[in-house]
Every structure is written in C-alpha cells, then in structure tokens.
Design a protein around this motif. Structure first.
Motif, PDB file in Angstrom:
ATOM      1  N   ARG A 180      -6.820  -1.342  -1.097  1.00  0.00           N
ATOM      2  CA  ARG A 180      -7.371  -1.311  -2.460  1.00  0.00           C
ATOM      3  C   ARG A 180      -7.990   0.057  -2.785  1.00  0.00           C
ATOM      4  N   ASP A 181      -8.786   0.603  -1.871  1.00  0.00           N
ATOM      5  CA  ASP A 181      -9.536   1.829  -2.180  1.00  0.00           C
ATOM      6  C   ASP A 181      -8.750   3.107  -1.954  1.00  0.00           C
ATOM      7  N   PHE A 182      -7.767   3.083  -1.078  1.00  0.00           N
ATOM      8  CA  PHE A 182      -7.066   4.329  -0.756  1.00  0.00           C
ATOM      9  C   PHE A 182      -5.612   4.320  -1.228  1.00  0.00           C
ATOM     10  N   GLY A 183      -5.217   3.257  -1.917  1.00  0.00           N
ATOM     11  CA  GLY A 183      -3.880   3.205  -2.514  1.00  0.00           C
ATOM     12  C   GLY A 183      -2.754   3.183  -1.480  1.00  0.00           C
ATOM     13  N   LEU A 184      -3.023   2.592  -0.329  1.00  0.00           N
ATOM     14  CA  LEU A 184      -1.971   2.500   0.692  1.00  0.00           C
ATOM     15  C   LEU A 184      -1.366   1.099   0.667  1.00  0.00           C
ATOM     16  N   VAL A 185      -0.087   1.015   0.953  1.00  0.00           N
ATOM     17  CA  VAL A 185       0.592  -0.283   0.965  1.00  0.00           C
ATOM     18  C   VAL A 185       0.278  -1.001   2.279  1.00  0.00           C
ATOM     19  N   GLN A 186      -0.166  -2.267   2.180  1.00  0.00           N
ATOM     20  CA  GLN A 186      -0.449  -3.034   3.406  1.00  0.00           C
ATOM     21  C   GLN A 186       0.831  -3.715   3.876  1.00  0.00           C
ATOM     22  N   ILE A 187       1.204  -3.449   5.097  1.00  0.00           N
ATOM     23  CA  ILE A 187       2.410  -4.101   5.634  1.00  0.00           C
ATOM     24  C   ILE A 187       2.006  -4.940   6.842  1.00  0.00           C
ATOM     25  N   SER A 188       2.068  -6.256   6.673  1.00  0.00           N
ATOM     26  CA  SER A 188       1.767  -7.166   7.782  1.00  0.00           C
ATOM     27  C   SER A 188       3.080  -7.796   8.214  1.00  0.00           C
ATOM     28  N   THR A 189       3.492  -7.525   9.445  1.00  0.00           N
ATOM     29  CA  THR A 189       4.763  -8.103   9.906  1.00  0.00           C
ATOM     30  C   THR A 189       4.669  -9.634   9.955  1.00  0.00           C
ATOM     31  N   GLY A 190       3.466 -10.155  10.273  1.00  0.00           N
ATOM     32  CA  GLY A 190       3.287 -11.614  10.261  1.00  0.00           C
ATOM     33  C   GLY A 190       3.567 -12.166   8.862  1.00  0.00           C
ATOM     34  N   ASP A 191       3.016 -11.510   7.830  1.00  0.00           N
ATOM     35  CA  ASP A 191       3.252 -11.961   6.450  1.00  0.00           C
ATOM     36  C   ASP A 191       4.734 -11.833   6.087  1.00  0.00           C
ATOM     37  N   ILE A 226      -0.403   1.008   5.536  1.00  0.00           N
ATOM     38  CA  ILE A 226      -1.215   0.539   6.661  1.00  0.00           C
ATOM     39  C   ILE A 226      -0.414  -0.533   7.368  1.00  0.00           C
ATOM     40  N   LEU A 227      -0.160  -0.335   8.627  1.00  0.00           N
ATOM     41  CA  LEU A 227       0.539  -1.365   9.390  1.00  0.00           C
ATOM     42  C   LEU A 227      -0.482  -2.302  10.013  1.00  0.00           C
ATOM     43  N   ASP A 228      -0.317  -3.592   9.719  1.00  0.00           N
ATOM     44  CA  ASP A 228      -1.261  -4.616  10.183  1.00  0.00           C
ATOM     45  C   ASP A 228      -0.440  -5.615  11.004  1.00  0.00           C
ATOM     46  N   GLY A 229      -0.568  -5.532  12.330  1.00  0.00           N
ATOM     47  CA  GLY A 229       0.221  -6.441  13.184  1.00  0.00           C
ATOM     48  C   GLY A 229       1.480  -5.801  13.739  1.00  0.00           C
ATOM     49  N   PHE A 230       1.639  -4.529  13.526  1.00  0.00           N
ATOM     50  CA  PHE A 230       2.748  -3.765  14.105  1.00  0.00           C
ATOM     51  C   PHE A 230       2.235  -2.354  14.369  1.00  0.00           C
ATOM     52  N   PRO A 231       2.534  -1.722  15.490  1.00  0.00           N
ATOM     53  CA  PRO A 231       3.239  -2.246  16.648  1.00  0.00           C
ATOM     54  C   PRO A 231       2.344  -3.150  17.489  1.00  0.00           C
TER      55      PRO A 231
END
Ligand code: AMP
Length: 210
Positions: free
Chosen positions: A22-33, A82-87
């Motif tokens: 939200r604050d830094f404009g980065l895309v959140q990528i959660s492999t679980g999602d 932002i990678l969340d859950g990878f690697p």
C-alpha cells in the motif's frame, strides 16, 4: 525495488506485505494465494497443487515456478514487487535468480509456539481472502471487509500446521544465510503496526539515500 518476505506461517508476513504494498506501490505476490485462486478456478495446475497444500507440504517446484513466472511477467510487476511465500527453498531461490533481481529480504521473526497459536485461531474469508483471528477484539466470525462468514483453511488445522512449520524450519530457514548480504530482520511479537514501523523506516530511508 523487489523484495522478499521470509517468515514462518503465522508470523504475520502477509499483513506486513499488504502494508508495504500500500505505502510503497509494490505488487504483492503470494504464491499461496496464486495457488488458491487457481484451485477456485478449477485449473489443472491448482488441482494438482491442492493435494500437497492440504497436507501442508511444498508444491513441486515445476508447478510453483510456472505460477510464479506467469505472475512476475505481467506488466504491473515492472514497478516492483514483494514476494510473500516464495522462495521457500534454496532451489527456488536459485531459480529466482534467473528471472528477477532481489534488492532486500525482510525476515519476520516469531517463536514457534506463537506461530502455532496464531495459525490455530486464524480464520479466512472465502470471498475476498482477508484474514482475521478469533482472539482479536471485535471478532464476529464474519469478514471485516465483505461480511462473508469466515472459515478455517484445511492447512490451518493442527496436523497440517505441524508439517508446514517443520518444512519451514528445514527447507526455508537456510534462505536467511543465503540472503545474508541483503537481510533486514524484524520481530512480529507485537501488533501488526509494531512490526511494520521499523520496516517502513528502513524502506523510507533507502528512498532518501538514492
Ligand atoms: P501459504 O498461503 O503461503 O501458507 O501457502 C499455502 C500452501 O501453498 C503451502 O503450504 C504450500 O503447499 C503451497 N505453497 C505456497 N508457496 C509455495 C512455494 N513457494 N513452494 C511450494 N509450495 C508453496
């Protein structure tokens, strides 16, 4: 800027990722999602992944790289992600080197017992994916965002939790050394705001230095 969030299941990684995104404009990528979306759409890949997920095991690397690479190659990721859950393993980290540069890795630290406690009481919205916790003030059993009744994910049940945390300890924690040259550590024992504050300061100061 591309980031990785490391941290055991239940450590609050996903919530931290949302704040940064939200604050830094980065895309959140959660492999679980991504896997859960693929399951919801009844795609072949998702259905193959599901059996591993329900047991709390890692999905085979070919399927994981496929779903990650598809997402990472979309145009919105050019502004950073932002990678969340990878690697989740050294093997995945080596494969990631081929497709992206990683600037910083944030390691979210929480003791094992606290992760178990948070996962056991965690409830998820089947509609929008929002996560709540039965122990939080104001918990109603319905989603705070869309009002849908919350449910307990199969892999948030005790047997799968045990497996997931064991897999994390054995396969994922070696990444802390792997990324030691770009690591920022934060404890998530306090509130989500307490966890986010030092991370926000760290990332904001990077911007100032540039
Ligand atoms: P999460 O929502 O991040 O806890 O992921 C849920 C489940 O998806 C995990 O327990 C794994 O079965 C699978 N999964 C997510 N990310 C990965 C990954 N990077 N490698 C292998 N399996 C994954």
């Amino acid at each position: 800027m591309n980031l990785i969030l490391l941290g055991a299941q239940g450590s609050g990684k996903g919530t931290l990722a949302k704040n940064i995104s939200r604050d830094f404009g980065l895309v959140q990528i959660s492999t679980g999602d991504l896997f859960r979306e693929s399951i919801a759409k009844k795609e072949k890949l998702g259905l193959k992944a599901k059996e591993y997920m329900n047991r709390g095991e890692l999905v085979p690397i070919e399927l994981t790289l496929k779903i990650l690479n598809e997402r990472i190659s979309k145009p919105d990721c050019k502004k950073g992600f932002i990678l969340d859950g990878f690697p989740r393993s050294i093997e995945q980290a080596e494969a990631l080197k081929e497709v992206a540069n990683i600037d910083y890795v944030i390691n979210v630290e929480l003791p094992y017992e606290e992760c178990v406690a948070r996962l056991t009481t965690r409830r998820t919205c089947p509609n929008c994916g929002d996560i709540d916790n039965m122990t939080y003030e104001g918990y109603t059993g319905n989603c705070r965002k869309c009002g849908t009744p919350l449910f307990q994910r199969d892999d948030d049940k005790p047997e799968a939790i045990k497996t997931r945390l064991e897999v994390y300890e054995k396969t994922t924690t070696p990444l802390i050394n792997f990324y030691s040259d770009r690591l920022f550590k934060v404890s998530s024992l306090g509130t989500p705001e307490d966890t986010y504050r030092p991370v926000k300061d760290f990332l904001s100061n990077l911007g100032r230095k540039k």
